[in-house]
Design a protein around this motif. Structure first.
Motif, PDB file in Angstrom:
ATOM      1  N   GLN A  28       0.829  -1.193   0.000  1.00 35.94           N
ATOM      2  CA  GLN A  28       0.000   0.000   0.000  1.00 35.94           C
ATOM      3  C   GLN A  28       0.868   1.250   0.000  1.00 35.94           C
ATOM      4  O   GLN A  28       1.775   1.391   0.820  1.00 35.94           O
ATOM      5  CB  GLN A  28      -0.905   0.003   1.241  1.00 35.94           C
ATOM      6  CG  GLN A  28      -1.820  -1.212   1.316  1.00 35.94           C
ATOM      7  CD  GLN A  28      -2.798  -1.262   0.152  1.00 35.94           C
ATOM      8  OE1 GLN A  28      -3.511  -0.305  -0.095  1.00 35.94           O
ATOM      9  NE2 GLN A  28      -2.820  -2.384  -0.548  1.00 35.94           N
ATOM     10  N   ASP A  29       0.591   2.151  -0.893  1.00 35.58           N
ATOM     11  CA  ASP A  29       1.356   3.393  -1.013  1.00 35.58           C
ATOM     12  C   ASP A  29       0.729   4.440  -0.098  1.00 35.58           C
ATOM     13  O   ASP A  29      -0.003   5.316  -0.534  1.00 35.58           O
ATOM     14  CB  ASP A  29       1.356   3.878  -2.463  1.00 35.58           C
ATOM     15  CG  ASP A  29       2.264   5.089  -2.674  1.00 35.58           C
ATOM     16  OD1 ASP A  29       3.103   5.336  -1.799  1.00 35.58           O
ATOM     17  OD2 ASP A  29       2.109   5.766  -3.711  1.00 35.58           O
ATOM     18  N   VAL A  30       1.026   4.295   1.210  1.00 36.84           N
ATOM     19  CA  VAL A  30       0.452   5.199   2.190  1.00 36.84           C
ATOM     20  C   VAL A  30       1.574   5.883   2.955  1.00 36.84           C
ATOM     21  O   VAL A  30       2.486   5.233   3.457  1.00 36.84           O
ATOM     22  CB  VAL A  30      -0.445   4.424   3.189  1.00 36.84           C
ATOM     23  CG1 VAL A  30      -1.001   5.383   4.232  1.00 36.84           C
ATOM     24  CG2 VAL A  30      -1.574   3.722   2.440  1.00 36.84           C
ATOM     25  N   ASP A  31       1.535   7.200   3.047  1.00 40.88           N
ATOM     26  CA  ASP A  31       2.564   7.949   3.741  1.00 40.88           C
ATOM     27  C   ASP A  31       2.460   7.709   5.241  1.00 40.88           C
ATOM     28  O   ASP A  31       1.375   7.629   5.813  1.00 40.88           O
ATOM     29  CB  ASP A  31       2.395   9.455   3.478  1.00 40.88           C
ATOM     30  CG  ASP A  31       2.749   9.799   2.033  1.00 40.88           C
ATOM     31  OD1 ASP A  31       3.462   9.009   1.415  1.00 40.88           O
ATOM     32  OD2 ASP A  31       2.294  10.852   1.558  1.00 40.88           O
ATOM     33  N   SER A  32       3.602   7.572   5.916  1.00 42.43           N
ATOM     34  CA  SER A  32       3.610   7.452   7.365  1.00 42.43           C
ATOM     35  C   SER A  32       3.356   8.828   7.961  1.00 42.43           C
ATOM     36  O   SER A  32       3.449   9.852   7.289  1.00 42.43           O
ATOM     37  CB  SER A  32       4.963   6.917   7.839  1.00 42.43           C
ATOM     38  OG  SER A  32       5.978   7.882   7.602  1.00 42.43           O
ATOM     39  N   ASP A  33       3.044   8.860   9.253  1.00 40.08           N
ATOM     40  CA  ASP A  33       2.790  10.132   9.917  1.00 40.08           C
ATOM     41  C   ASP A  33       4.002  11.034   9.851  1.00 40.08           C
ATOM     42  O   ASP A  33       3.878  12.253   9.691  1.00 40.08           O
ATOM     43  CB  ASP A  33       2.401   9.879  11.379  1.00 40.08           C
ATOM     44  CG  ASP A  33       1.033   9.222  11.501  1.00 40.08           C
ATOM     45  OD1 ASP A  33       0.261   9.313  10.530  1.00 40.08           O
ATOM     46  OD2 ASP A  33       0.759   8.620  12.545  1.00 40.08           O
ATOM     47  N   SER A  34       5.200  10.460  10.000  1.00 39.28           N
ATOM     48  CA  SER A  34       6.407  11.270   9.982  1.00 39.28           C
ATOM     49  C   SER A  34       6.672  11.858   8.595  1.00 39.28           C
ATOM     50  O   SER A  34       7.122  12.990   8.463  1.00 39.28           O
ATOM     51  CB  SER A  34       7.615  10.454  10.453  1.00 39.28           C
ATOM     52  OG  SER A  34       7.751   9.275   9.690  1.00 39.28           O
ATOM     53  N   GLU A  35       6.380  11.094   7.536  1.00 41.38           N
ATOM     54  CA  GLU A  35       6.596  11.589   6.181  1.00 41.38           C
ATOM     55  C   GLU A  35       5.699  12.787   5.879  1.00 41.38           C
ATOM     56  O   GLU A  35       6.061  13.680   5.103  1.00 41.38           O
ATOM     57  CB  GLU A  35       6.351  10.475   5.165  1.00 41.38           C
ATOM     58  CG  GLU A  35       7.448   9.405   5.156  1.00 41.38           C
ATOM     59  CD  GLU A  35       7.130   8.268   4.196  1.00 41.38           C
ATOM     60  OE1 GLU A  35       5.949   8.119   3.835  1.00 41.38           O
ATOM     61  OE2 GLU A  35       8.060   7.550   3.822  1.00 41.38           O
ATOM     62  N   SER A  36       4.543  12.838   6.503  1.00 40.46           N
ATOM     63  CA  SER A  36       3.634  13.948   6.267  1.00 40.46           C
ATOM     64  C   SER A  36       4.152  15.244   6.884  1.00 40.46           C
ATOM     65  O   SER A  36       3.629  16.319   6.609  1.00 40.46           O
ATOM     66  CB  SER A  36       2.246  13.622   6.829  1.00 40.46           C
ATOM     67  OG  SER A  36       2.278  13.545   8.249  1.00 40.46           O
ATOM     68  N   LEU A  37       5.199  15.153   7.733  1.00 39.21           N
ATOM     69  CA  LEU A  37       5.766  16.335   8.363  1.00 39.21           C
ATOM     70  C   LEU A  37       6.745  17.078   7.474  1.00 39.21           C
ATOM     71  O   LEU A  37       7.101  18.223   7.765  1.00 39.21           O
ATOM     72  CB  LEU A  37       6.485  15.938   9.655  1.00 39.21           C
ATOM     73  CG  LEU A  37       5.616  15.561  10.855  1.00 39.21           C
ATOM     74  CD1 LEU A  37       6.498  15.090  11.997  1.00 39.21           C
ATOM     75  CD2 LEU A  37       4.774  16.740  11.291  1.00 39.21           C
ATOM     76  N   ILE A  38       7.216  16.443   6.411  1.00 38.11           N
ATOM     77  CA  ILE A  38       8.208  17.086   5.550  1.00 38.11           C
ATOM     78  C   ILE A  38       7.654  18.401   5.002  1.00 38.11           C
ATOM     79  O   ILE A  38       6.576  18.451   4.429  1.00 38.11           O
ATOM     80  CB  ILE A  38       8.618  16.152   4.395  1.00 38.11           C
ATOM     81  CG1 ILE A  38       9.324  14.915   4.954  1.00 38.11           C
ATOM     82  CG2 ILE A  38       9.528  16.881   3.411  1.00 38.11           C
ATOM     83  CD1 ILE A  38       9.742  13.916   3.897  1.00 38.11           C
ATOM     84  N   GLY A  39       8.422  19.455   5.225  1.00 35.90           N
ATOM     85  CA  GLY A  39       8.000  20.783   4.793  1.00 35.90           C
ATOM     86  C   GLY A  39       7.138  21.505   5.806  1.00 35.90           C
ATOM     87  O   GLY A  39       6.770  22.661   5.600  1.00 35.90           O
ATOM     88  N   GLN A  40       6.825  20.835   6.915  1.00 40.44           N
ATOM     89  CA  GLN A  40       5.961  21.408   7.938  1.00 40.44           C
ATOM     90  C   GLN A  40       6.768  21.749   9.198  1.00 40.44           C
ATOM     91  O   GLN A  40       7.833  21.194   9.438  1.00 40.44           O
ATOM     92  CB  GLN A  40       4.841  20.427   8.294  1.00 40.44           C
ATOM     93  CG  GLN A  40       3.971  20.026   7.122  1.00 40.44           C
ATOM     94  CD  GLN A  40       3.256  21.206   6.501  1.00 40.44           C
ATOM     95  OE1 GLN A  40       2.730  22.062   7.222  1.00 40.44           O
ATOM     96  NE2 GLN A  40       3.237  21.268   5.183  1.00 40.44           N
ATOM     97  N   PRO A  41       6.244  22.655  10.026  1.00 40.35           N
ATOM     98  CA  PRO A  41       6.918  22.963  11.298  1.00 40.35           C
ATOM     99  C   PRO A  41       6.942  21.730  12.204  1.00 40.35           C
ATOM    100  O   PRO A  41       5.949  21.018  12.300  1.00 40.35           O
ATOM    101  CB  PRO A  41       6.055  24.073  11.901  1.00 40.35           C
ATOM    102  CG  PRO A  41       5.301  24.654  10.757  1.00 40.35           C
ATOM    103  CD  PRO A  41       5.063  23.506   9.810  1.00 40.35           C
ATOM    104  N   LEU A  42       8.063  21.516  12.865  1.00 41.78           N
ATOM    105  CA  LEU A  42       8.186  20.373  13.758  1.00 41.78           C
ATOM    106  C   LEU A  42       7.362  20.588  15.030  1.00 41.78           C
ATOM    107  O   LEU A  42       6.870  19.632  15.627  1.00 41.78           O
ATOM    108  CB  LEU A  42       9.656  20.137  14.112  1.00 41.78           C
ATOM    109  CG  LEU A  42       9.991  18.868  14.884  1.00 41.78           C
ATOM    110  CD1 LEU A  42       9.452  17.632  14.172  1.00 41.78           C
ATOM    111  CD2 LEU A  42      11.495  18.744  15.060  1.00 41.78           C
TER     112      LEU A  42
END
Length: 208
Positions: A28-42
């Protein structure tokens, strides 16, 4: 039902089961929660550097096997800054605190280096915890923790090694989490040197 019909039904059921099994096992090509943070404030909820009323910095001395702690805090009732880690010595920390807090307020995730805890030591993001470290341990990072009014936690970060051949970038990790992120961060703002947090005139008087 004759034997031919039974055989046909068997093959139909087998074919359906094969299709279902293939679908379930298909990657399944599903982004992990951490991958969704790329480009976002930590730290998306930490938006105002002036909200920080205390900073705690913890680092590990490999040779002595000891943790060294530095803390600066503002009295909520008087607004006066002091250094609790130095017997509440008076501090001129407003500007330095704002600079340090701004480092995390604007901190964005550029990439995810790993989500494997076994890589923490090589990237320098092992958490400095007294109960899990001993003399000679390597790969321990610098832990910085900001708190606001009523001791509310604003941001906690373990700062690790600089990224090779990428000036200004470092590996960092949120305590208690496995992902190691790549960010642009100058950790000079997290100085633990006594003179960096003291009013210069006051420092001169104390040396007379």
């Amino acid at each position: 039902m004759n034997e031919g019909a039974k055989t046909g039904m068997y093959w139909v059921v087998a074919a359906v089961m094969l299709v279902v099994a293939t679908f379930v096992s298909w990657p399944q090509d599903v982004d992990s929660d951490s991958e969704s943070l790329i480009g976002q404030p930590l730290f998306p909820t930490f938006t105002d550097p002036l909200a920080a009323s205390s900073l705690r910095i913890v680092k590990f001395n490999e040779e002595q096997g000891e943790l060294q702690r530095f803390e600066v805090a503002k009295d909520e009732s008087t607004g006066v800054w002091s250094l609790p880690s130095r017997n509440n010595y008076p501090a001129d920390a407003a500007e330095q605190m704002q600079t340090a807090a701004n480092s995390l307020v604007s901190l964005k995730v550029l990439d995810i280096q790993t989500e494997n805890a076994e890589d923490h030591a090589s990237l320098g993001v092992v958490e400095p915890k007294a109960d899990s470290l001993e003399v000679g341990d390597e790969g321990v990072g610098l832990l910085v923790s900001f708190k606001g009014d009523k001791n509310a936690s604003l941001a906690n970060l373990i700062i690790g090694n600089p990224v090779t051949a990428s000036p200004g970038k470092r590996y960092v990790r949120v305590p208690g989490e496995n992902p190691v992120y790549v960010v642009n961060l100058d950790n000079a703002a997290f100085s633990t040197k006594f003179p960096d947090w003291i009013e210069k005139d006051l420092l001169q008087l104390s040396s007379i």
